[in-house]
Design a protein around this motif. Structure first.
Motif, short mmCIF file in Angstrom:
data_model
loop_
_atom_site.label_atom_id
_atom_site.label_comp_id
_atom_site.label_asym_id
_atom_site.label_seq_id
_atom_site.Cartn_x
_atom_site.Cartn_y
_atom_site.Cartn_z
N ALA A 104 0.96 -1.53 -0.26
CA ALA A 104 -0.40 0.08 0.18
C ALA A 104 0.56 1.13 -0.22
O ALA A 104 0.48 1.80 -0.82
CB ALA A 104 -0.93 -0.08 1.22
N TRP A 105 2.12 1.42 0.56
CA TRP A 105 3.25 2.20 0.83
C TRP A 105 3.53 2.61 -0.38
O TRP A 105 3.76 4.12 -1.14
CB TRP A 105 4.06 1.52 1.93
CG TRP A 105 5.16 3.66 2.15
CD1 TRP A 105 6.56 2.69 1.55
CD2 TRP A 105 5.15 4.53 2.15
NE1 TRP A 105 7.53 3.74 1.44
CE2 TRP A 105 6.61 5.23 1.58
CE3 TRP A 105 4.35 5.00 3.09
CZ2 TRP A 105 6.47 6.00 2.32
CZ3 TRP A 105 5.15 6.72 3.42
CH2 TRP A 105 6.01 6.99 3.00
N SER A 106 3.87 1.21 -1.24
CA SER A 106 4.57 1.49 -2.53
C SER A 106 3.83 2.00 -3.22
O SER A 106 4.11 2.62 -4.04
CB SER A 106 4.89 0.10 -2.98
OG SER A 106 5.48 0.63 -4.12
N GLY A 114 4.94 -2.67 -6.03
CA GLY A 114 6.89 -3.29 -5.64
C GLY A 114 7.33 -2.09 -5.84
O GLY A 114 8.48 -2.80 -5.21
N THR A 115 7.73 -0.95 -6.39
CA THR A 115 8.69 -0.36 -6.81
C THR A 115 9.39 0.17 -5.47
O THR A 115 10.52 0.15 -4.68
CB THR A 115 8.26 0.70 -7.60
OG1 THR A 115 7.65 0.43 -9.11
CG2 THR A 115 9.30 1.67 -7.72
N GLY A 124 14.41 -8.58 -5.38
CA GLY A 124 15.14 -8.10 -6.60
C GLY A 124 13.69 -7.67 -7.20
O GLY A 124 13.05 -7.94 -8.03
N LEU A 125 13.84 -6.34 -7.27
CA LEU A 125 12.45 -5.67 -7.84
C LEU A 125 12.38 -6.63 -9.89
O LEU A 125 11.39 -6.17 -9.84
CB LEU A 125 11.99 -4.14 -8.31
CG LEU A 125 12.01 -3.76 -6.47
CD1 LEU A 125 12.23 -1.96 -6.99
CD2 LEU A 125 10.58 -3.09 -6.81
N LEU A 126 13.03 -6.18 -10.59
CA LEU A 126 13.11 -6.31 -12.00
C LEU A 126 13.38 -8.18 -11.89
O LEU A 126 12.35 -8.65 -12.54
CB LEU A 126 14.91 -6.21 -12.78
CG LEU A 126 14.62 -4.94 -12.74
CD1 LEU A 126 16.44 -4.35 -13.32
CD2 LEU A 126 14.24 -4.34 -13.99
N ALA A 127 13.69 -8.79 -10.83
CA ALA A 127 13.51 -10.81 -10.84
C ALA A 127 11.92 -10.83 -10.90
O ALA A 127 11.46 -11.47 -11.46
CB ALA A 127 14.29 -11.13 -9.98
N GLY A 128 11.31 -9.60 -9.94
CA GLY A 128 9.53 -9.99 -9.67
C GLY A 128 8.75 -8.87 -10.85
O GLY A 128 7.82 -8.86 -10.85
#
Length: 154
Positions: A104-106, A114-115, A124-128
């Motif tokens: 929710a914060w993101s 996610g970011t 891992g942002l890109l992996a997800g």
């Protein structure tokens, strides 16, 4: 398995997150199989929520994809494995409300769950499949025929 992977497996069994993941997988009629490093792969997940291609509950990774496709993406598997470790660190089920709060914060900060989510960043942002943080694009005026407010026309 390494000692750390065995410890994670035991922790997630005792903290009830893996049993919850198995209950969810069976309820959703997924196909279960042993995965690498003490993980359990549940493939063919068809329920509407969550929207992700894969998500983790304890040591159970639930995929929308077929088994062959799930194992063919080691980057996503590694991302979800890190979430499995996060369940262990959060003592199991407390991970769920903590994750939702971080999502929710993101979403509030970046427009996606996610970011700016600490759990996704550590997995891992890109992996997800999440975008990396960056400057917010500013909207520009595309209609040059309209006057700009506050400016005198010559």
């Amino acid at each position: 398995m390494t000692p750390g992977q065995r410890l994670r497996q035991l922790a997630n069994l005792l903290n009830a997150s893996t049993p919850l993941g198995l209950l969810l997988a069976v309820s959703a009629r997924t196909r279960l199989r042993r995965g690498p490093r003490g993980l359990i792969l549940a493939t063919g997940y068809r329920w509407r929520l969550p929207f992700a291609a894969a998500f983790t509950v304890g040591n159970v990774i639930l995929y929308r994809a077929a088994p062959e496709q799930a194992l063919a993406n080691p980057v996503l598997l590694g991302h979800e494995e890190r979430h499995s470790s996060q369940y262990a660190w959060c003592l199991g089920l407390p991970f769920l409300p903590l994750y939702l709060l971080a999502a929710a914060w993101s979403f509030w900060r970046t427009g996606n769950p996610g970011t700016a989510n600490v759990f996704e960043r550590h997995a891992g942002l890109l992996a997800g499949g999440y975008p990396l943080p960056g400057p917010v694009a500013r909207k520009t005026r595309t209609n040059t025929n309209s006057p700009v407010p506050g400016r005198n026309e010559a």
